[in-house]
Scaffold this active site. Structure first.
Site, PDB file in Angstrom:
ATOM      1  N   TRP A 102      17.704  -5.833 -95.761  1.00  0.00           N
ATOM      2  CA  TRP A 102      17.557  -7.263 -95.416  1.00  0.00           C
ATOM      3  C   TRP A 102      16.912  -7.455 -94.060  1.00  0.00           C
ATOM      4  O   TRP A 102      16.116  -8.361 -93.867  1.00  0.00           O
ATOM      5  CB  TRP A 102      18.879  -8.011 -95.566  1.00  0.00           C
ATOM      6  CG  TRP A 102      19.226  -8.109 -97.013  1.00  0.00           C
ATOM      7  CD1 TRP A 102      20.230  -7.464 -97.672  1.00  0.00           C
ATOM      8  CD2 TRP A 102      18.489  -8.825 -98.028  1.00  0.00           C
ATOM      9  NE1 TRP A 102      20.172  -7.737 -99.013  1.00  0.00           N
ATOM     10  CE2 TRP A 102      19.125  -8.572 -99.259  1.00  0.00           C
ATOM     11  CE3 TRP A 102      17.371  -9.650 -98.019  1.00  0.00           C
ATOM     12  CZ2 TRP A 102      18.672  -9.121-100.473  1.00  0.00           C
ATOM     13  CZ3 TRP A 102      16.914 -10.201 -99.219  1.00  0.00           C
ATOM     14  CH2 TRP A 102      17.563  -9.927-100.420  1.00  0.00           C
ATOM     15  N   ASP A 172      21.392 -13.114 -89.133  1.00  0.00           N
ATOM     16  CA  ASP A 172      21.541 -13.340 -90.574  1.00  0.00           C
ATOM     17  C   ASP A 172      22.973 -12.947 -90.937  1.00  0.00           C
ATOM     18  O   ASP A 172      23.311 -11.774 -90.975  1.00  0.00           O
ATOM     19  CB  ASP A 172      20.527 -12.468 -91.334  1.00  0.00           C
ATOM     20  CG  ASP A 172      20.666 -12.585 -92.847  1.00  0.00           C
ATOM     21  OD1 ASP A 172      21.591 -13.275 -93.317  1.00  0.00           O
ATOM     22  OD2 ASP A 172      19.841 -11.973 -93.562  1.00  0.00           O
ATOM     23  N   LYS A 196      27.670 -16.025-101.216  1.00  0.00           N
ATOM     24  CA  LYS A 196      28.597 -14.896-101.103  1.00  0.00           C
ATOM     25  C   LYS A 196      29.968 -15.379-100.644  1.00  0.00           C
ATOM     26  O   LYS A 196      30.927 -15.327-101.401  1.00  0.00           O
ATOM     27  CB  LYS A 196      28.027 -13.835-100.167  1.00  0.00           C
ATOM     28  CG  LYS A 196      26.731 -13.226-100.724  1.00  0.00           C
ATOM     29  CD  LYS A 196      25.746 -12.996 -99.635  1.00  0.00           C
ATOM     30  CE  LYS A 196      24.332 -12.687-100.083  1.00  0.00           C
ATOM     31  NZ  LYS A 196      24.099 -11.911-101.261  1.00  0.00           N
TER      32      LYS A 196
HETATM   33  N1  PMP Z   1      20.049 -11.657 -96.147  1.00  0.00           N
HETATM   34  C1  PMP Z   1      21.102 -10.982 -96.668  1.00  0.00           C
HETATM   35  C2  PMP Z   1      21.984 -10.205 -95.750  1.00  0.00           C
HETATM   36  C3  PMP Z   1      21.341 -11.046 -98.041  1.00  0.00           C
HETATM   37  O1  PMP Z   1      22.374 -10.388 -98.567  1.00  0.00           O
HETATM   38  C4  PMP Z   1      20.486 -11.807 -98.871  1.00  0.00           C
HETATM   39  C5  PMP Z   1      20.710 -11.956-100.360  1.00  0.00           C
HETATM   40  N2  PMP Z   1      21.403 -11.015-101.015  1.00  0.00           N
HETATM   41  C6  PMP Z   1      19.400 -12.451 -98.281  1.00  0.00           C
HETATM   42  C7  PMP Z   1      19.232 -12.369 -96.920  1.00  0.00           C
HETATM   43  C8  PMP Z   1      18.440 -13.253 -99.098  1.00  0.00           C
HETATM   44  O2  PMP Z   1      19.092 -14.381 -99.517  1.00  0.00           O
HETATM   45  P1  PMP Z   1      18.479 -15.446-100.519  1.00  0.00           P
HETATM   46  O3  PMP Z   1      18.427 -14.791-101.852  1.00  0.00           O
HETATM   47  O4  PMP Z   1      19.477 -16.556-100.428  1.00  0.00           O
HETATM   48  O5  PMP Z   1      17.138 -15.835-100.020  1.00  0.00           O
END
Ligand code: PMP
Length: 360
Positions: A102, A172, A196
Site C-alpha cells: 500500500w 494512511d 475495514k
Molecule cells: N491503503 C490500505 C492500507 C488499504 O488496505 C487499502 C485497501 N485494502 C487501500 C489503501 C486502498 O483502499 P481503497 O480500495 O478504498 O481505495
C-alpha cells in the site's frame, strides 16, 4: 444460515448489533417513515445523522477542534492523489516510507506530482518490518512525510508515531484506524477507507489540520480540493449517505463498548492468541518481525503449500471464510478487525491446531 466468521481484509466483518439495528431501521428510520437511503442529504434527518457520526468520531479519536473531519468518496486510493495535490503547496518534493504494497501504491501515485524522496524502505527484507525511524533519511524541506500505519497485505504495523518535526505527517490508517488510541495532534492529515474498521465501502474519512487547507498550488479542481469539502461540511455533492449512517452506528457501538482504549486491549488479546500459536509450531509461519506484527491482518503460510486448498476447504466447512492470502503473497491471511469477536479467533486457532495434528 448461521453467520460465518469472516476474516476478509475488507470489506470486512461488521458488528452484528450494528447490522441488526440497520435492518430494524431499514424501512422507517426513527419515525421518519423513510429509509436513510431515501433521505435527502440536505434534510434535517440526514444532517443530524451526519453530525452525530462526526461528533462521535471526534470524541472517539480525541480530534482537536483545529482539524476538519471530511466524509469523502473514492477510497483511500483517491487520497493517494488528493494528498499531493493539496499538501505539496508549491513545494517540489515529499518524503515517503515504503513498508509494502500500500505504501508502494501511494508512492507511485505521488510520483506523478512531485519528486518522491524514499526516506526509508523495508524492501531489503521483503517488507517484513518497519524501518527504525532513527535510520530514516528525512528531507527537512519536504512538503510532508507519508507512511502507511498498517500494511493490510504484508501484516506490518507501526507501533509508534514517527517524529517529523515541523514537516506535516500524513498517514494512511485505512486498516487500523480506531483499533488503538492515536494522538491526532501529531498529524497533518489522516485518511482511511471505511471498509475495514468503520463501515461499508464507499466512504473515506479524512482528518486534516485547518492550516493545510486551501494551499494547493496550483489550486486543485473543486472535487479534488479538501477546502471545497471542508467549506461545504462534506456536502458539496451528494455524500455516501447510507455508509455514513452505518459508520455512525459503528462509532456508537465502539463508544458503548468502552471506546478505542478498550478495543485496543481486545485487539491485542486477539492478536496474541493467534501469534502465540503461530510461534509455537513450525507447521505454520508468519514472516514479520515480532515487534512490527499487525494486530489487524495476520498473514501466515503452511509449511507445505500443497495443503492450502484443503486448509481453506476445512475452514469453510467450519464457518470460517475469506482466509485465503492476498494473491501477491499466497498462503493465508486472517484479518481480525475491531468487529471480529475473540470467539472467531479462538475458533480459527482451534481449527489450525486440529489441522496441524491431522496433516503434520
Ligand atoms: N491503503 C490500505 C492500507 C488499504 O488496505 C487499502 C485497501 N485494502 C487501500 C489503501 C486502498 O483502499 P481503497 O480500495 O478504498 O481505495
Amino acid at each position: 444460515m448461521a453467520r460465518v466468521h469472516n476474516f476478509s481484509a475488507g470489506p470486512a466483518v461488521l458488528p452484528e448489533e450494528v447490522l441488526a439495528q440497520a435492518a430494524a431501521e431499514m424501512l422507517d428510520w426513527r419515525g421518519s417513515g423513510q429509509s436513510v437511503m431515501e433521505m435527502s442529504h440536505r434534510g434535517k434527518e440526514f444532517v443530524s445523522i451526519a453530525q452525530q457520526a462526526e461528533s462521535s468520531l471526534r470524541e472517539l479519536m480525541g480530534i482537536p477542534s483545529s482539524y476538519k473531519v471530511l466524509f469523502l468518496q473514492g477510497g483511500a486510493s483517491l487520497q493517494f492523489e488528493m494528498v499531493p495535490l493539496n499538501l505539496l503547496r508549491g513545494q517540489p518534493s515529499a518524503d515517503y516510507v515504503n513498508t509494502g504494497e500500500w505504501s508502494r501504491k501511494a508512492i507511485k501515485a505521488a510520483g506523478a506530482f512531485c519528486n518522491v524522496n524514499l526516506a526509508a524502505t523495508a524492501e531489503d527484507r521483503n517488507f517484513t518490518y518497519v524501518p527504525a525511524p532513527a535510520d530514516w533519511r528525512l528531507n527537512p524541506e519536504a512538503a510532508y512525510v507519508h507512511y502507511t500505519a498498517n500494511e493490510t497485505i504484508g501484516g506490518v504495523e507501526f507501533n509508534r508515531i514517527p517524529e517529523t518535526g515541523d514537516v506535516p505527517l500524513v498517514c494512511d490508517m485505512s486498516s487500523n484506524i480506531l483499533s488503538r488510541p492515536v494522538d491526532v495532534s501529531r498529524f497533518g492529515l489522516i485518511y482511511a477507507g471505511a471498509q475495514k474498521n468503520i463501515g461499508p465501502a464507499g466512504l473515506t474519512i479524512v482528518i486534516v489540520r485547518d492550516d493545510l487547507l486551501g494551499k494547493g498550488q496550483p489550486p486543485p479542481a473543486a472535487m479534488m480540493n479538501y477546502k471545497t469539502h471542508a467549506d461545504a461540511d462534506s456536502m458539496y455533492n451528494t455524500p455516501p449517505t447510507f455508509a455514513i449512517y452505518v459508520a455512525g452506528l459503528v462509532f456508537h457501538w465502539i463508544r458503548k463498548n468502552g471506546g478505542v482504549a478498550a478495543l485496543e486491549q481486545k485487539n491485542a488479546a486477539k492478536a496474541a492468541l493467534l501469534y502465540d500459536y503461530l510461534d509455537s509450531t513450525d507447521f505454520y509461519r508468519n514472516p514479520v518481525a515480532k515487534e512490527d506484527r499487525s494486530r489487524m491482518n495476520v498473514p501466515f503460510t503452511l509449511r507445505d503449500s500443497s495443503l492450502d486448498e484443503e486448509f481453506l476447504k476445512g475452514a469453510r466447512a467450519r464457518g470460517m471464510v475469506q482466509l485465503k492470502g492476498h494473491r501477491s503473497v499466497g498462503g493465508m491471511r486472517a484479518s481480525i478487525y475491531n468487529a471480529m469477536p475473540v470467539e472467531g479467533v479462538a475458533a480459527l486457532v482451534e481449527y489450525m491446531k486440529e489441522f496441524a495434528a491431522r496433516r503434520g
